[in-house]
Design an enzyme around this catalytic site. Structure first.
Site, short mmCIF file in Angstrom:
data_model
loop_
_atom_site.label_atom_id
_atom_site.label_comp_id
_atom_site.label_asym_id
_atom_site.label_seq_id
_atom_site.Cartn_x
_atom_site.Cartn_y
_atom_site.Cartn_z
CG HIS A 234 -12.06 2.19 -0.09
ND1 HIS A 234 -12.37 3.01 0.66
CD2 HIS A 234 -10.89 2.47 -0.63
CE1 HIS A 234 -11.47 4.19 0.82
NE2 HIS A 234 -10.63 3.91 -0.25
CE1 TYR B 120 14.62 -8.19 1.89
CE2 TYR B 120 16.43 -8.88 0.23
CZ TYR B 120 16.07 -8.74 1.70
OH TYR B 120 16.82 -8.91 2.79
CG MET C 89 10.79 -7.13 2.99
SD MET C 89 10.92 -8.85 3.07
CE MET C 89 9.34 -9.52 3.42
CG ASN D 170 7.70 -10.70 -0.55
OD1 ASN D 170 7.31 -11.96 -1.26
ND2 ASN D 170 8.98 -10.72 0.06
CG ASP E 1 -7.17 3.65 -0.54
OD1 ASP E 1 -7.64 4.75 -1.13
OD2 ASP E 1 -7.56 3.14 0.26
CG ASP F 273 9.49 -13.57 -2.51
OD1 ASP F 273 9.37 -14.47 -1.58
OD2 ASP F 273 10.17 -12.71 -2.36
CE1 TYR G 174 8.31 -12.15 5.64
CE2 TYR G 174 9.87 -11.90 7.48
CZ TYR G 174 9.72 -12.39 6.14
OH TYR G 174 10.77 -12.81 5.50
#
Length: 144
Positions: A22, A131, A74, A133, A64, A30, A113
């Site tokens: 958890h 983008y 991003m 990600n 969560d 990507d 990052y």
């Protein structure tokens, strides 16, 4: 072979998802993401579209629901309020698949990052849209 599992969920990816606790995070990246230099736990799914991976992961992993940002993408450089089509697709998948749907929050590129480097693992996909990600935070698997 196992039944009722999306075939995208390779043995390595299943092991990682089962090992996460958890609050641990996984990055769906990507094809351009610097995954190998960002983690020691990398699963490569070259040729697989990232939305398919997000859907497969969320089919067995809860998000969560104790935090405000269990899904983060991003930001576009110079256009932080613009949402790329691939992220819009992720949102649709979260709304449809997650047991606790959440709005995707955005994170500045370099901050993303750094957050990705702290993640439990990264899944490098064949997603060519930039983008594409996403960071997902694992929730609690409640008793049935």
């Amino acid at each position: 072979m196992l039944r009722n599992l999306n075939p995208i969920l390779s043995p390595d990816l299943l092991y990682i998802l089962a090992s996460m606790g958890h609050g641990d995070e996984i990055v769906i990246a990507d094809a351009n993401f610097p995954s190998d230099s960002s983690t020691d736990r990398l699963v490569r799914l070259d040729g697989v579209a990232a939305p398919d991976v997000v859907e497969a992961v969320l089919s067995i992993m809860p998000l969560d629901n104790f935090v405000d940002d269990p899904a983060r993408s991003m930001q576009i450089v110079g256009k932080p309020d613009e949402i790329p089509p691939v992220v819009q697709e992720y949102q649709e998948i979260i709304n449809k698949t997650a047991d606790f749907p959440a709005q995707i929050k955005t994170v500045e590129r370099f901050a993303f990052y750094e957050e990705a480097k702290k993640a439990y693992a990264i899944v490098q996909t064949g997603e060519l849209r930039i983008y594409g990600n996403l960071i997902l935070k694992k929730g609690v698997v409640a008793p049935s």
